[in-house]
Enzyme design. Sequence first.
Site, PDB file in Angstrom:
ATOM      1  N   THR A  43       0.858  -1.183   0.000  1.00  0.00           N
ATOM      2  CA  THR A  43       0.000   0.000   0.000  1.00  0.00           C
ATOM      3  C   THR A  43       0.897   1.237   0.000  1.00  0.00           C
ATOM      4  OG1 THR A  43      -0.145   0.388   2.396  1.00  0.00           O
ATOM      5  CG2 THR A  43      -1.579  -1.320   1.471  1.00  0.00           C
ATOM      6  N   CYS A  44       0.288   2.423  -0.004  1.00  0.00           N
ATOM      7  CA  CYS A  44       1.105   3.639   0.019  1.00  0.00           C
ATOM      8  C   CYS A  44       1.847   3.785   1.345  1.00  0.00           C
ATOM      9  CB  CYS A  44       0.234   4.871  -0.242  1.00  0.00           C
ATOM     10  SG  CYS A  44      -1.124   5.077   0.935  1.00  0.00           S
ATOM     11  N   ASN A  45       1.338   3.139   2.387  1.00  0.00           N
ATOM     12  CA  ASN A  45       1.942   3.284   3.713  1.00  0.00           C
ATOM     13  C   ASN A  45       2.790   2.108   4.156  1.00  0.00           C
ATOM     14  OD1 ASN A  45       1.040   5.857   4.366  1.00  0.00           O
ATOM     15  ND2 ASN A  45      -0.945   5.114   5.051  1.00  0.00           N
ATOM     16  N   ARG A  46       2.745   0.984   3.438  1.00  0.00           N
ATOM     17  CA  ARG A  46       3.525  -0.187   3.876  1.00  0.00           C
ATOM     18  C   ARG A  46       3.703  -1.186   2.743  1.00  0.00           C
ATOM     19  NH1 ARG A  46       1.970  -2.120   8.611  1.00  0.00           N
ATOM     20  NH2 ARG A  46       0.589  -0.379   9.059  1.00  0.00           N
ATOM     21  N   PRO A  64     -10.505   1.780   7.971  1.00  0.00           N
ATOM     22  CA  PRO A  64     -11.021   0.497   7.481  1.00  0.00           C
ATOM     23  C   PRO A  64     -10.430   0.012   6.165  1.00  0.00           C
ATOM     24  CG  PRO A  64     -12.581   2.246   6.974  1.00  0.00           C
ATOM     25  CD  PRO A  64     -11.442   2.890   7.715  1.00  0.00           C
ATOM     26  N   GLN A  88      -7.425  -4.009   1.647  1.00  0.00           N
ATOM     27  CA  GLN A  88      -6.117  -4.191   1.008  1.00  0.00           C
ATOM     28  C   GLN A  88      -5.507  -5.538   1.397  1.00  0.00           C
ATOM     29  OE1 GLN A  88      -4.573  -0.565   2.630  1.00  0.00           O
ATOM     30  NE2 GLN A  88      -4.910   0.593   0.749  1.00  0.00           N
ATOM     31  N   GLY A 142      -8.515  20.179  -4.700  1.00  0.00           N
ATOM     32  CA  GLY A 142      -7.338  19.571  -4.085  1.00  0.00           C
ATOM     33  C   GLY A 142      -7.658  18.236  -3.424  1.00  0.00           C
ATOM     34  N   GLU A 143      -6.693  17.746  -2.657  1.00  0.00           N
ATOM     35  CA  GLU A 143      -6.819  16.423  -2.046  1.00  0.00           C
ATOM     36  C   GLU A 143      -8.003  16.342  -1.091  1.00  0.00           C
ATOM     37  OE1 GLU A 143      -4.147  13.605   0.922  1.00  0.00           O
ATOM     38  OE2 GLU A 143      -3.123  14.942  -0.476  1.00  0.00           O
ATOM     39  N   ILE A 181     -10.809  18.109  -1.040  1.00  0.00           N
ATOM     40  CA  ILE A 181     -12.069  18.110  -1.784  1.00  0.00           C
ATOM     41  C   ILE A 181     -12.271  16.773  -2.492  1.00  0.00           C
ATOM     42  CG2 ILE A 181     -13.273  19.108  -3.767  1.00  0.00           C
ATOM     43  CD1 ILE A 181     -13.545  20.748  -1.212  1.00  0.00           C
TER      44      ILE A 181
END
Length: 419
Positions: A49-52, A113, A118, A189-190, A192
């Site tokens: 994932t983007c974080n791990r 969640p 994922q 932007g992100e 919104i």
Amino acid sequence: MTLIAVGLNYNTAPLAIRERLAFPADMLDSALQELGRIKEISEAAILSTCNRTEFYCKTEEPNQQILIDWVAHSRNIRPDDFAPYLYCHTDTQLIRHMFRVASGLDSMILGEPQILGQMKSAYQAALEAGTIGKQLGKLFQSTFAAAKKVRTDTAIGSSPVSVAFAAVQMAQQIFDKLSDQTALLIGAGETIELTARHLAQQGIGRLIIANRTYDKAHTLAMQFNGFAIALSELPEHLDAADIVISSTASQLPILGKGRVESALKKRKHKPIFMVDLAVPRDIEAEVEQLNDVYLYTVDDLKNVIDQNMNSRRRAAEQAEEIIDTQVGHFLAWLRAQGAQTTIQDYRRQAEQIRNETLQKAFAMLKNGTPPEEALNRLAHSLTNKLIHTPSAQIRAAAENERHDLVAAAREILKLQHTQ
């Protein structure tokens, strides 16, 4: 055999490293196939994932170097560039880690969640690649069950902890059905984009996105079946909006009291729910003075988020207790698997004795022995052969003062004390 996990996440590695170790969905199958061809690895799955990025494997030995070398080769990166950021978990630590990850307890946003979905995708990819076996498959199923129990039995995911989600949840509290409402989002932007995603997921009736650059508004609106307008067109569309959420980088207010007042007159004073997520503000503070406007700022939502984060932390404590129990259940299953070979060997031995004894009984009948006598001899012979080896072993254990083995034999055989 050992279950092992090697990985890195947002806590241990900067984005520049996480990007280099990421495995896009279209690469997963080939990567898993490569992992499966390593002789020391019998089962494998990859969560990216983007974080791990984490690698779950069943290996001959708990040797993380095998995975480090493979990752270095697969991603064309030197081991020294990423190895310092890695963590490694085996056996019980690994089980607990996977349960916590799937439950959102190890996430950047506590209790989020998305990670469970994922994790399920990682399992499905490994299943399709043929790299999931009995142990890792059972571990994933137990992971999903643990995460579901955490979600069901605690309030870990019930309170919003992002301004976008908090804004949408407040809108849900004000309006009975979002499907009957029109939302006007100002900005592209992100924040919104995340707000639009949450509104779409909750079934918003109509979505309008306004931005200074029309093309950006149009690109975003297309993702969520909305339509775009230029910022200059706001006066013509503001009266159609039941919900207004704004987040731009403007240094001056975009909506003033007079403009909102005009929109309310066109709406015949039907209320508008407004959220200003911008700093500096997009909506003049004086708008709050209007009777038919419910205006909230980012500070108002921050208070809600802080309260909800405290609620999630309390729920996380309950979740850890649930995970302790679920880890115990999986360890019990693992221990039972360790005895499976012994059970199979014991059954095979008993069946062999049965077949040999049965053949002798058939021979006796063929030679004219009365059936009753043949059956008695079969029962006597079968009993003697089945109890001979255990009896000899118990006797030897007693002679060698192995009272623990004698006690274990009594427990396994469920023997009652006789007078």
